[in-house]
Motif scaffolding. Structure first.
Motif, short mmCIF file in Angstrom:
data_model
loop_
_atom_site.label_atom_id
_atom_site.label_comp_id
_atom_site.label_asym_id
_atom_site.label_seq_id
_atom_site.Cartn_x
_atom_site.Cartn_y
_atom_site.Cartn_z
N UNK A 111 0.92 -1.43 0.42
CA UNK A 111 0.03 -0.17 -0.26
C UNK A 111 0.81 1.33 0.27
N UNK A 112 2.02 1.22 -0.67
CA UNK A 112 2.65 2.30 -0.91
C UNK A 112 3.80 2.46 0.42
N UNK B 243 -4.54 1.22 14.00
CA UNK B 243 -5.60 0.52 12.50
C UNK B 243 -6.97 -0.18 13.20
N UNK B 244 -8.37 -0.08 13.06
CA UNK B 244 -9.64 -0.51 12.88
C UNK B 244 -9.90 -0.91 11.79
N UNK B 245 -9.48 -0.93 10.98
CA UNK B 245 -10.45 -1.11 9.23
C UNK B 245 -9.73 -2.88 9.07
N UNK C 224 -4.42 -6.35 4.67
CA UNK C 224 -4.08 -6.53 4.02
C UNK C 224 -2.35 -6.29 4.17
N UNK C 225 -1.88 -6.39 5.87
CA UNK C 225 -0.83 -6.40 6.23
C UNK C 225 -0.60 -7.64 6.88
N UNK C 226 -1.43 -8.34 7.30
CA UNK C 226 -1.62 -8.82 7.77
C UNK C 226 -0.66 -10.65 7.73
N UNK D 235 -9.46 -3.54 -3.43
CA UNK D 235 -8.13 -3.96 -2.35
C UNK D 235 -7.10 -2.74 -2.07
N UNK D 236 -6.97 -2.38 -1.16
CA UNK D 236 -6.08 -1.05 -0.70
C UNK D 236 -4.95 -1.12 -0.99
N UNK D 237 -4.72 -1.72 -1.88
CA UNK D 237 -3.34 -1.75 -2.46
C UNK D 237 -2.92 -0.99 -3.52
N UNK D 238 -4.33 -0.65 -4.08
CA UNK D 238 -4.28 0.61 -5.18
C UNK D 238 -6.05 0.49 -5.63
N UNK D 239 -5.62 1.62 -6.22
CA UNK D 239 -7.54 2.68 -6.52
C UNK D 239 -8.02 0.92 -7.56
N UNK D 240 -7.33 0.45 -8.71
CA UNK D 240 -8.22 -0.33 -9.05
C UNK D 240 -7.79 -1.90 -9.08
#
Length: 307
Positions: free
Chosen positions: A56-57, A94-96, A102-104, A202-207
């Motif tokens: 995620x950047x 973080x609570x989302x 995504x990170x775990x 997913x939160x890694x990229x807009x698309x």
């Protein structure tokens, strides 16, 4: 954060977690747990070094206080410590659930698998009739897109992004299935004509989208059959070129998915010995990636039809 325990299974592990881990399907509670993921406040961080892991950047920072305590920090968002191969401590505000998952379910979980002695690769894998095929390559090589094409044709998905291999003493190496998910970009969804309504962003990229639970997936280990390094389309001299077994260990270590700082001393020796054992019995090929989605589906059909 809700601390009610949730139960899951991934990479052959029974998991108890303080927080939800979508897209993993929840399981019934069990007393036999291989991995506990718990929220907790960690002590002051040891000196960290940058790693090659990006999510995620954000670039991960890594530290190792001893072989039983591995740190992975994604400042300023989240910090993990993998302990003894059976506990993952998560320190974050973080609570989302989507972000936490995504990170775990990435390099952090990989640290646990590493501590358990598995051989890991940055790649994706599918199940064919007589075993599993692993696709390796640089970021953007098309590993996930290739696996998605196989899934669309009915092949079973073993893993996406991180491949877990259990080396066998007699050359009977097996792939340990991860969980039912393939993450692909919008252009691959469109090009492969995949069902977007069965995917979630997913939160890694807009698309970028997560495709899960609507394609074949089995938790049983699969014999390792073949390794393929994907190269850019029409790379000269690379169409299904076999790699000499003496060169395979170095190629495999190049695709190690975790911080390179882990590979030192006895751990480097062990990892190299595992790669040599895999090279003895498993062919590796370099192959130009099919240039179009039509060509990719044709490649899938040919490989599915191979006895």
């Amino acid at each position: 954060m809700d601390l009610m325990p949730y139960f899951y299974r991934a990479y052959g592990l029974s998991i108890s977690s303080d927080f939800r881990l979508p897209p993993l399907p929840e399981r019934a509670a069990t007393a036999l747990v291989d991995l506990t993921i718990r929220s907790g406040q960690l002590p002051a961080k040891p000196p960290m070094v940058p790693s090659k892991a990006w999510r995620a950047g954000l670039q991960a920072q890594f530290a190792q206080t001893d072989q039983h305590h591995l740190w992975l920090d994604w400042p300023p968002l989240i910090t993990f410590v993998a302990r003894h191969g059976n506990e993952l401590i998560v320190d974050t505000a973080q609570t989302d659930d989507q972000v936490l998952s995504l990170f775990t379910l990435s390099e952090a979980l990989g640290l646990i698998l590493f501590q358990k002695g598995y051989f890991l690769l940055h790649g994706s894998a599918v199940r064919l009739s007589d075993g599993g095929v692993v696709f390796l390559g640089e970021p953007g090589a098309g590993k996930s897109t290739t696996v998605a094409a196989f899934a669309a044709k009915g092949a079973g998905v073993i893993s996406d992004d991180m491949v877990c291999i259990r080396p066998g003493p007699a050359g009977d190496h097996t792939l340990i299935p991860a969980f039912s998910q393939v993450k692909i970009w919008q252009n691959s969804v469109d090009g492969l004509a995949l069902p977007l309504d069965s995917m979630t962003p997913v939160r890694e990229g807009i698309n970028k989208f997560s495709w899960h639970e609507s394609f074949p997936f089995d938790e049983e280990p699969v014999p390792l059959k073949q390794l393929v390094v994907l190269l850019p389309p029409n790379t000269p001299g690379s169409i299904t070129t076999p790699v000499l077994s003496s060169q395979v260990p170095v190629e495999l270590l190049h695709h190690f998915p975790l911080p390179d700082a882990l590979l030192n001393g006895l751990e480097l020796k062990k990892c190299f010995e595992q790669s040599v054992a895999i090279a003895r019995t498993t062919p590796l090929f370099r192959m130009s990636r099919p240039a179009t989605f039509t060509d990719l589906y044709s490649f899938v059909d040919r490989l599915n039809a191979t006895p």
